[in-house]
Structures are given as C-alpha cells and as structure tokens.
Write a protein that holds these residues in place. Structure first.
Motif, short mmCIF file in Angstrom:
data_model
loop_
_atom_site.label_atom_id
_atom_site.label_comp_id
_atom_site.label_asym_id
_atom_site.label_seq_id
_atom_site.Cartn_x
_atom_site.Cartn_y
_atom_site.Cartn_z
N GLY A 72 -31.88 -23.25 6.07
CA GLY A 72 -31.98 -23.28 4.84
C GLY A 72 -30.64 -24.06 4.31
N SER A 73 -30.40 -25.26 4.51
CA SER A 73 -28.71 -25.35 4.45
C SER A 73 -28.31 -25.07 2.89
N THR A 74 -29.10 -26.21 1.64
CA THR A 74 -29.16 -26.77 0.91
C THR A 74 -29.18 -24.79 0.03
N TYR A 75 -30.43 -24.24 0.06
CA TYR A 75 -30.42 -23.29 -0.28
C TYR A 75 -29.43 -22.54 0.09
N ALA A 135 -29.06 -21.49 -6.57
CA ALA A 135 -30.14 -21.09 -5.39
C ALA A 135 -31.43 -22.09 -5.18
N THR A 186 -32.51 -26.62 -4.83
CA THR A 186 -33.20 -26.93 -3.79
C THR A 186 -34.05 -27.57 -4.09
N TYR A 193 -35.48 -31.79 -3.62
CA TYR A 193 -36.01 -32.60 -2.51
C TYR A 193 -37.64 -32.37 -3.25
N MET A 248 -38.86 -23.22 3.10
CA MET A 248 -38.29 -22.27 1.51
C MET A 248 -38.69 -21.43 0.98
N ASP A 276 -38.08 -19.16 3.75
CA ASP A 276 -36.73 -18.22 3.17
C ASP A 276 -36.84 -17.56 1.61
N ALA A 330 -27.77 -31.29 -7.66
CA ALA A 330 -27.74 -29.99 -6.27
C ALA A 330 -26.33 -30.88 -5.46
N ARG A 350 -34.64 -30.67 8.12
CA ARG A 350 -34.74 -29.45 7.73
C ARG A 350 -35.60 -28.91 8.87
#
Lengths: 504, 195
Positions: A78-81, A93, A97, A101, A327, A330, A386, B169
C-alpha cells in the motif's frame, strides 16, 4: 538475536549495492510535458530557472530521505496509503493516495494526452494540417490513449521487446541534440549560458519557477523502498539519489543551454510582444531540431517524441489501473475497481477509468494548448500535497512511535523534513510563473481535491465506519500484509525482510 | 578496480530500469506465510508447507514495457511423477463479463490421454472449485518425461514498476488464493493418482 540487533546487522551488511541503487534512481524522462516544461522554463527564466532547478533538486533530495524512512517502517504494497494511514489516519491517507496517483494522472495525463498528439504531428506538416482541419492534432493523443487502453485491456504489451533500446535511444537523442546545440555556433546572442542572467532583484520570480522545476524530477522517490536492503544505506541512498538527480539536472541544463543558443525566443504574434513566445510553445522543439540537424533532425526528434508520447501513455494506462486495483484491495476504493476480466485477467474498470480521466478532460478543455502549464502545475500541487502528508506522517511516527525499529532513519531529522515541506509550501504559494495567476492552477486543483476530500470522508465514516483521523496501528497494517505469524510485537515487516535476505 | 566494476555493472543494459531481482519474489514469499523455503536463486525458490502436504516452485518473470515493467509470479506444482509423452493443456476462465467456467485447450500432444484428462478435470468438482476463484493470467498443465506439472501465472503476486509516473505497486496474493492453489494441486494429484 533481538529484532533491533538483526536490523542493525542488516543495515551494516545489506544485500543491495550502490550500482543497483543508482540504476534504480530517477532517470531522464523524455516525456513531452517534461521537455516542453524545460523549454519554456529556460525561455521564461533563463538563469533564474536554472537556480529554481537547483532549489527543486535539494528539496527532492530531502524528500526522498523521508520516503526512505517511511518505506523502512512499512515496506507494504500500500506504500503511500499505509504511510499516511499510520501517521495521520485513514481520511488523509485516501486523500493523499488519490492525490499522488489519480489527481496527478488527471492533470499530468491530460497534459501528456494533449501534448503527445501535438508534438507527434508538429514535425509532420502535411499530417498536421489534415488533423487541424478535423478537430485538432491533440485528438491524436486522445486516439493514442484509447488505443493503448484497448491493447492493455486485452493484455497486449507493446514496446516490451525493445524497452532497453528505446530507453537508451531517448536518452541518447536528448543528449546528442543537447551537445550538438551547445557545440554548434550560436544562432542567438545570449548574455549568459542560460540567456537572461541570474538576478536576485526579484526573488519571487525565482520562487515562481520552482513549481515548474519540480516537474523535472518526477519520480525521485522510486528508489526509496530499496533503503532497508541497501549496504550502508545511510550513505548509499543519498549518494545514489544525488547522482541520479544531478544526472537529470545536467541533461536538462544541457538541453536548456542548447535550445536557448539555437532558437530565437520571438513573440508568436509580432503585434503582441507581451503574449506567448516561441519557447512557450511546442513549435520551439522542431525549430530547435531543424536548426541543429536540418530536416533529418526534425524527423529524428519528431519520431523520438512520438515514441516517447506513446510510451508515456502506455505506461499510464498500464500502471494506473493496477494502482486503482491495489487501492480497492486496501479498502480505499470500492471493490468493483478490483474487477478482472475473466479471460485476460486485466483490470478493465481501472483501465476504463485510466482512459476516461485524461481523454474526457482533454476533450472538455478542447485540447487547449494554453492550459498545459496550468495542468502541469496542478499535477505538481497534487504531488506536493502527497509529499507533505507523507512527511507529516513520518514526523508523527517519530514522535508517537520512537520505539519502533527502523531499518533506515532519515539523517539530521527534522532538517530534511523542514526543507522539503517548507520548500513545497513556498513552491505551491508561488506556483504561478509569469503570465499565469494562482487561480489558473488552484481552481481546478481545489475543485478536484474538494471532491476527493468529500469522498474520503464519506468512505471512512459511512462505509469503513472508522474514525477518519485516528492513526492506524503499524502492527495492524503489517499483520494484514504479512500475516499474524510473522509480526512480533513492536517489530515490523523489516523482520520478514531480514529473514528473507538471510535465506537468500 | 572497484570503480571500473561499478561502471560496468551500471552500464550493462540487461534489465528494465528500476528492476530489482528477487524483490517481488520476497514479497510473494511473505504472502505465502509459514512455509519452508529453499532459495535456488534470487528469482527462484522452492517452498513447502511444514506438514509436507503442499509444495511447489516459484519464479519471478519480467514483462518489460517502456518506462515501466511488470514482474509476475509463476507458480509450478508437480502433480505426478509418472513420465508421460509431452503435452500441454491451457486452462482459462470462460465468459465475457463474469466467469462462467473453465475452458481447456490442448496446445501440444493431442492424444487420447490428454482428452481423457480433460474429461476428468471437467467433471471434477474439486478442480473446478479450486481453479475458479484464482486470478491466473496463464494456467497450464504440462507433461513430459519428468512427470506432470501445473503451472500458474497469477495476477496477485505481481508488481508494476513505472518510472513515469513513478510507481512501484505490488498486488498481493491473498491467503484464500494460496489455499485455492493448494487445493488445485492436491485435487490434480488425486485425479492423476487414480488413473
């Protein structure tokens, strides 16, 4: 061995060396908006734009140390989220995100769509005049997006076999034209290397170019998930990032010098000397190519930009649907975004969204070339937002969870975080370069951000039934990602990474 | 010398930009959870459950795009040790919008043996139940002198890496999907053992 000791040992030993880190760092992107931004930036600001690029480079270097620490704490898909969810809660979040993106795709993707058509045909006069008579050459970009959307929907990958050759070809094209333009006798008399000399008389003029300059360094955070695996990462990562970013800046400086030496920045309308100049338009690029290498150069650069445009669009259409799919997994987007076609196993809903966003916006704007810089700068605002949210999350985690093992720590904390956040805020405040107003950028960005915020609040409160501002436990996110068995209390998935690399 | 070696490695244009050998594999291994791993190379691992009832191989493969690449995971399960004449059966989901069933196509070695095998798979509820929920891009049953293998290239367990826009990703493979792979391999083992 305790987890802390394992992490320390891992940091000392590492598994990935400097060459891999350097190869993974950002490279020169020959995308139409990037080239046009460089051309116009140097045209507008000359030496001031070169200084703005140096400021942007320092900001991006500072920002990447933050991303590296976030990736070391949460090496999740999920990195950034996940970073923002653990730092600032689910509401921000989702906003961060989508901003990083999807909003970026909406603005930067639309500018690429409009420009790729125009840039592809501006070198071929006959085809250009035919297209202009039938709605505009920008429609070629819309056609390219639809074409690549269809190809990706059927799982057909073009460019794949020639990836390495084409990537090298684009880098070589930009360097050869840059060198040729600098080495050839100048066609324009310049006061300095970058045209108008650097002046500190109007600092706001320099700050107003930092936003444009940031666009040159798109993707600087790509190497950061590597941080926990690097040998001596505290030294290797900044070194790889620094060399990578300086490489991009050097290539752009070379190109900027060459364009300014070879193309007279004349007003497009002689009756309106304060209006758009040649270097503000895509026409400057074929003019430069022809001046340096004649008609052959025009075709060479034209083909290069055509391939680059196609490749950028193809990448967007391939990558964005997977981000949307992720996403949805997630829980940040509705589940139907995770739909896969029965036969091709391609995320059709995501592909449809990735195609519709830039094409419908380009059609809404009627391919208006004047809107390109507003789009690019709106994308920079989305990126900037972000970045700031990720930075605040890392700061929040340092304060709330100092005990948590970090395989990489941002050095000189909180100085890099202050530099990048203050820098981005200033760049956003002075976002409008000469000839534009803040409203040109903030209005479209604000509207989309507002819609995103309403969605995020609705989704977290009504659908997820969660406190939108309560940070999520790091352990909860890691358990979800790696399974309960592997996560010890107060440990992280770095533990799994350590064990994994030990096995390797 | 170190500088020369660094330069040589940096300029060797062998792999897509930002590709890290084994990085995706490590993520899939984490998703596989509590298994025993025997790493064959950075991009190839053998795995087995601790009770020994489920084992297989996992390889990562690159699909390069320009400015991007995807890394996909290829799972391979040995479902029979018995040597057979070479054959390949491709299995895919049918349906235009929704998955309506499994479609079997013989791509090599079209013999009465493969026809019989397909008929058995078509009537096996266990095979159908296990394979239907899986998001496989490619699923093949391959036989040769070393036995019969089920090879699955799965959407979950893949990663996209793009440089413009900058994106990395990973799409995780869920425990339910791993269970389905186990069930599919065990169902085929039983099916072939009964032959």
């Amino acid at each position: 061995m305790t987890l802390h000791k394992k992490l320390e040992a891992h940091l000392e030993r590492g598994v990935v060396g400097f060459p891999t880190a350097l190869a993974s760092s950002v490279g020169v992107i020959m995308a139409s908006p990037v080239i046009l931004t460089a051309t116009s930036g140097f045209g507008m600001g000359g030496g001031s734009f070169a200084l703005a690029m140096v400021i942007a480079l320092i900001m991006m270097l500072a920002q990447t140390t933050t991303f590296a620490e976030a990736a070391a704490i949460l090496p999740t898909s999920g990195s950034t989220y996940d970073y923002i969810a653990c730092g600032l809660g689910r509401f921000l979040a989702i906003v961060g995100t989508i901003s990083a993106y999807l909003i970026v795709h909406l603005f930067a993707g639309t500018s690429e769509t409009i420009l790729s058509g125009i840039m592809a045909l501006v070198n071929f006069e006959h085809m250009n005049s035919v297209m202009e008579a039938h709605g505009g050459s920008w429609m070629v970009g819309v056609g390219l997006v639809c074409l690549f959307g269809i190809l990706n929907a059927f799982g057909i990958h073009v460019f794949g076999k020639v990836e390495v050759i084409l990537t090298f070809g684009m880098w070589a094209t930009l360097t050869i034209f840059g060198l040729a333009g600098v080495l050839e006798a100048p066609a324009v008399k310049l006061d300095s290397l970058f045209g108008s000399p650097l002046s500190f008389a109007d600092p706001e003029a320099i700050l107003s170019l930092v936003g444009l300059a940031m666009f040159m360094f798109v993707g600087s955070e790509l190497v950061t998930p590597l941080a926990p695996e690097l040998k001596n990462s505290s030294k290797t990562l900044p070194r790889a990032m620094g060399i990578g970013l300086v490489g991009v800046a050097s290539c752009m400086f070379l190109y900027g010098m060459a364009v300014l030496r070879q193309v007279e920045n004349t007003p497009m309308d002689p009756k309106n000397p304060n209006g758009a100049h040649l270097l503000d338009t895509p026409m400057a690029i074929p003019a430069f190519a022809e001046h340096v290498m004649g008609p052959f150069g025009r075709i060479w650069l034209g083909l290069g930009l055509l391939f680059a445009g196609g490749a950028c669009i193809n990448t967007l259409v391939a990558a964005v649907p997977r981000i949307i799919y992720g996403m949805a997994l997630d829980g940040a987007l509705p589940k139907f975004f995770a739909y896969l076609h029965p036969r091709f196993k391609t995320p059709w809903v995501g592909i449809l969204v990735a195609v519709l966003m830039p094409t419908s916006y380009a059609i809404y704007l009627d391919g208006n070339l004047d809107s390109i810089f507003a789009l690019v700068l709106a994308a920079v605002c989305a990126w900037g937002l972000a970045y700031i949210l990720v930075t605040l999350s890392v700061v929040s985690l340092r304060i709330r969870r100092p005990d948590f093992p970090r395989a990489y720590k941002s050095p000189f904390f909180p100085i890099p975080q202050i530099i990048s956040t203050v820098g981005i805020l200033i760049a956003m405040w002075y976002i409008a370069p000469p000839g534009m107003t803040r409203a040109d950028v903030f209005v479209p960005f604000g509207i989309i951000l507002g819609i995103t915020a309403i969605y995020a609040l609705f989704w977290t409160v009504v659908v997820q039934k969660q406190n939108p501002f309560k940070p999520v436990d790091i352990e909860t996110v890691l358990e979800e990602e790696f399974g309960k068995a592997e996560v010890l209390h107060g440990s992280s998935a770095n533990n799994a990474a350590v064990l994994g690399s030990e096995a390797a | 010398m170190a500088v020369l070696q660094t330069m040589r490695q940096f300029w060797a244009p062998k792999q897509p930009k930002a590709y890290r050998v084994g990085a995706t594999l490590q993520k899939v291994m984490r998703n596989l959870g509590d298994m025993q791993f025997d790493q064959q190379s950075l991009s190839h691992v053998r795995f087995a459950s601790k009770d020994g009832t489920f084992s297989g191989e996992l390889k990562e493969k690159i699909e390069p795009l320009l400015f991007a690449h995807t890394v996909v995971s290829e799972f391979s399960f040995s479902v029979s040790d018995r040597p057979v004449a070479p054959f390949r059966i491709d299995i895919r989901h049918g349906g235009a919008i929704k998955r309506t069933g499994l479609v079997y196509t013989v791509k090599g070695g079209n013999t009465p043996v493969t026809a019989s095998l397909i008929r058995k798979m078509q009537v096996s509820d266990k095979v159908q139940t296990a394979l239907m929920p899986l998001d496989f891009k490619h699923c093949q049953l391959m036989g040769d002198a070393s036995g019969i293998r089920l090879v699955i290239e799965h959407f979950g367990g893949s990663e996209v890496v793009a440089t413009f826009p900058a994106v990395r990703r990973y799409i995780r493979i869920t425990p339910a999907q791993i269970n389905c792979m186990r069930d599919a391999s065990q169902a085929l083992q039983k099916l072939l053992a009964a032959d």
